[in-house]
Design an enzyme around this catalytic site. Structure first.
Site, PDB file in Angstrom:
ATOM      1  N   GLN A 181      86.761  49.021 -52.570  1.00  0.00           N
ATOM      2  CA  GLN A 181      87.128  49.313 -53.972  1.00  0.00           C
ATOM      3  C   GLN A 181      87.211  50.814 -54.249  1.00  0.00           C
ATOM      4  OE1 GLN A 181      88.103  47.021 -56.188  1.00  0.00           O
ATOM      5  NE2 GLN A 181      87.887  45.654 -54.429  1.00  0.00           N
ATOM      6  N   ASP A 189      76.599  61.240 -60.749  1.00  0.00           N
ATOM      7  CA  ASP A 189      75.460  61.333 -61.680  1.00  0.00           C
ATOM      8  C   ASP A 189      75.605  62.593 -62.546  1.00  0.00           C
ATOM      9  OD1 ASP A 189      74.098  59.080 -60.288  1.00  0.00           O
ATOM     10  OD2 ASP A 189      74.118  60.521 -58.650  1.00  0.00           O
ATOM     11  N   HIS A 230      70.221  59.896 -54.997  1.00  0.00           N
ATOM     12  CA  HIS A 230      71.211  59.128 -55.762  1.00  0.00           C
ATOM     13  C   HIS A 230      70.656  57.716 -55.920  1.00  0.00           C
ATOM     14  CE1 HIS A 230      74.822  57.269 -57.234  1.00  0.00           C
ATOM     15  NE2 HIS A 230      74.809  56.422 -56.232  1.00  0.00           N
TER      16      HIS A 230
HETATM   17  P1  NDP Z   1      82.792  49.986 -52.643  1.00  0.00           P
HETATM   18  O1  NDP Z   1      83.984  50.691 -52.137  1.00  0.00           O
HETATM   19  O2  NDP Z   1      82.738  49.601 -54.074  1.00  0.00           O
HETATM   20  O3  NDP Z   1      81.442  50.828 -52.320  1.00  0.00           O
HETATM   21  C1  NDP Z   1      81.242  51.416 -51.065  1.00  0.00           C
HETATM   22  C2  NDP Z   1      79.884  52.048 -51.002  1.00  0.00           C
HETATM   23  O4  NDP Z   1      79.790  53.107 -51.946  1.00  0.00           O
HETATM   24  C3  NDP Z   1      78.725  51.115 -51.305  1.00  0.00           C
HETATM   25  O5  NDP Z   1      77.687  51.403 -50.401  1.00  0.00           O
HETATM   26  C4  NDP Z   1      78.329  51.506 -52.681  1.00  0.00           C
HETATM   27  O6  NDP Z   1      76.938  51.308 -52.907  1.00  0.00           O
HETATM   28  C5  NDP Z   1      78.574  52.972 -52.618  1.00  0.00           C
HETATM   29  N1  NDP Z   1      78.540  53.674 -53.892  1.00  0.00           N
HETATM   30  C6  NDP Z   1      78.034  54.910 -54.064  1.00  0.00           C
HETATM   31  N2  NDP Z   1      78.129  55.297 -55.310  1.00  0.00           N
HETATM   32  C7  NDP Z   1      78.683  54.287 -55.965  1.00  0.00           C
HETATM   33  C8  NDP Z   1      79.017  54.093 -57.313  1.00  0.00           C
HETATM   34  N3  NDP Z   1      78.767  54.977 -58.222  1.00  0.00           N
HETATM   35  N4  NDP Z   1      79.608  52.967 -57.662  1.00  0.00           N
HETATM   36  C9  NDP Z   1      79.849  52.030 -56.740  1.00  0.00           C
HETATM   37  N5  NDP Z   1      79.534  52.146 -55.462  1.00  0.00           N
HETATM   38  C10 NDP Z   1      78.958  53.267 -55.081  1.00  0.00           C
HETATM   39  O7  NDP Z   1      82.493  48.712 -51.760  1.00  0.00           O
HETATM   40  P2  NDP Z   1      83.451  47.592 -51.193  1.00  0.00           P
HETATM   41  O8  NDP Z   1      82.537  46.492 -50.782  1.00  0.00           O
HETATM   42  O9  NDP Z   1      84.614  47.332 -52.068  1.00  0.00           O
HETATM   43  O10 NDP Z   1      84.048  48.295 -49.912  1.00  0.00           O
HETATM   44  C11 NDP Z   1      83.292  48.687 -48.854  1.00  0.00           C
HETATM   45  C12 NDP Z   1      84.186  48.649 -47.649  1.00  0.00           C
HETATM   46  O11 NDP Z   1      83.484  49.260 -46.591  1.00  0.00           O
HETATM   47  C13 NDP Z   1      84.558  47.242 -47.204  1.00  0.00           C
HETATM   48  O12 NDP Z   1      85.959  47.206 -47.063  1.00  0.00           O
HETATM   49  C14 NDP Z   1      83.861  47.101 -45.835  1.00  0.00           C
HETATM   50  O13 NDP Z   1      84.642  46.379 -44.923  1.00  0.00           O
HETATM   51  C15 NDP Z   1      83.775  48.540 -45.446  1.00  0.00           C
HETATM   52  N6  NDP Z   1      82.791  48.916 -44.453  1.00  0.00           N
HETATM   53  C16 NDP Z   1      83.266  49.765 -43.506  1.00  0.00           C
HETATM   54  C17 NDP Z   1      82.465  50.216 -42.517  1.00  0.00           C
HETATM   55  C18 NDP Z   1      83.081  51.115 -41.531  1.00  0.00           C
HETATM   56  O14 NDP Z   1      84.096  51.746 -41.838  1.00  0.00           O
HETATM   57  N7  NDP Z   1      82.508  51.215 -40.376  1.00  0.00           N
HETATM   58  C19 NDP Z   1      81.046  49.826 -42.437  1.00  0.00           C
HETATM   59  C20 NDP Z   1      80.620  48.974 -43.512  1.00  0.00           C
HETATM   60  C21 NDP Z   1      81.479  48.552 -44.494  1.00  0.00           C
HETATM   61  P3  NDP Z   1      76.356  49.984 -53.615  1.00  0.00           P
HETATM   62  O15 NDP Z   1      76.480  48.897 -52.577  1.00  0.00           O
HETATM   63  O16 NDP Z   1      74.945  50.386 -53.895  1.00  0.00           O
HETATM   64  O17 NDP Z   1      77.195  49.749 -54.827  1.00  0.00           O
END
Ligand code: NDP
Length: 326
Positions: free
Chosen positions: A15, A159, A187
């Protein structure tokens, strides 16, 4: 036209990245005269979704987008990267304890740190967004012994921006009227948004708002803003997180304005008595692609107590993954 720079983004089909990539490619992050090559990392099951995102990037015909690479291998995505935005992280699953979350992410960020160490530009600037961001940055840094440890940072700019918006709303000012806001620490909900140094149109912010509002409304609102957005929107903040990541890298690369500073979580050098090595958010100024922690600010007892609480949480997170640190 300048030579293109390489920007690696992980979690590129997620996202946050869905907002982030288009703004990087349009020049919002590194300037309208700086071409970029996007090097996008995803886990294997998300590669189809990532291909769709790349199709949309192509369809924007961005003049500054000089190339796109996609991969599920960190060594490919980080090759010669000048910037690495580590957004992808393991979200908390049902029944998962905080310790499990730390460990799951430690595994991801140790692999990524090693890959950065092996193949990225020696000057790569790293921003960790994926949570727990500060400790993930520490893990990546410790796994990259050949890179400058100062180049591993985590995002507290969201923040910081949230704090600007809250104070602007309360004082009827514009966010651009406010200077010298600070987010200290992690954070997380222990972060300390501090207005003791801030000014609004040149007047001390602390004199413009009731102390009670500051302590019982402003601080918890900023600390809990992420949860409030999830409750209202049914999904976590994504566009604002992306926008703040853009702000973080832009200011680091291109500099902060005279007379102001920003908040970045950076390796502590012991400033303000914060344990050396923790990735802790400080006020920083940036110039010539480097940052410096603002020195000499007076810390009162109220601030000290809050700065220590968030420092303690970072120590506990670090100790929780100590067995995984090299
Ligand atoms: P998002 O893109 O919404 O969020 C990604 C990360 O950012 C989460 O850890 C989230 O934490 C963090 N985050 C930090 N600040 C904020 C904020 N203010 N608001 C929201 N999130 C914040 O997550 P999605 O699940 O949509 O996407 C993650 C993607 O990462 C997926 O497509 C997955 O496949 C991928 N992924 C890739 C990896 C890689 O490249 N090796 C490893 C793991 C995952 P929080 O969970 O606390 O909201």
């Amino acid at each position: 036209m300048k030579n293109p720079v390489r920007v690696a983004v992980t979690g590129a089909a997620g996202q946050i990245s869905y907002s982030l990539l288009f703004r990087i490619a349009s020049g919002d992050m590194l300037g309208k005269d700086q071409p970029v090559i996007l090097q996008l990392l995803e886990i294997t099951p998300a590669m189809d979704a990532l291909r769709g995102v790349v199709m949309e990037l192509e369809d924007c015909a961005f003049p500054l987008l000089a190339g796109t690479v996609i991969s599920d291998k960190p060594e490919e995505a980080f090759a010669d990267a000048d910037y690495a935005l580590l957004v992808g992280a393991r979200p908390r699953g049902p029944g998962m304890e905080r310790k499990d979350l730390l460990e799951a992410n430690a595994a991801i960020f140790s692999v990524q740190g090693k890959a950065l160490n092996a193949v990225a530009s020696r000057q790569v600037k790293v921003l960790v967004v994926g949570n727990p961001a500060n400790t993930n940055a520490l893990i990546a840094q410790r796994n990259a012994p050949d890179l400058d440890p100062r180049n591993f940072t985590a995002m507290t700019r969201l923040d910081h921006n949230r704090a600007l918006a809250q104070l602007a709303g309360k004082t009827g000012a514009a966010t651009t009227d406010i200077r010298q806001m600070i987010i200290w620490g992690n954070h997380s909900a222990t972060q300390y948004p501090d207005i003791s140094q801030a000014s609004v149109k040149g007047d001390a912010a602390a004199g413009l708002v009731p102390r009670e509002w500051y302590e019982t409304d402003f601080i918890p609102t900023v600390q809990q803003r992420g949860a409030a957005i999830i409750k209202a929107r049914g999904a976590s903040s994504a566009a604002s997180a992306a926008s703040s990541a853009i702000d973080h890298i832009r200011d680091w690369a291109l500099g902060t304005p005279d007379g102001d500073w920003v908040s970045m979580a950076v390796p502590s050098d012991g400033s303000y008595g914060i344990e050396e090595g923790l990735i802790y958010s400080f006020p920083v100024t940036c110039k010539n692609g480097d940052y410096s922690i603002v020195q000499g600010l007076e810390i009162d007892a109220f601030s000290r107590q809050r700065m220590t609480v968030t420092e303690q949480e970072l120590r506990e997170e670090r100790d929780g993954v100590a067995h995984l640190l090299p």
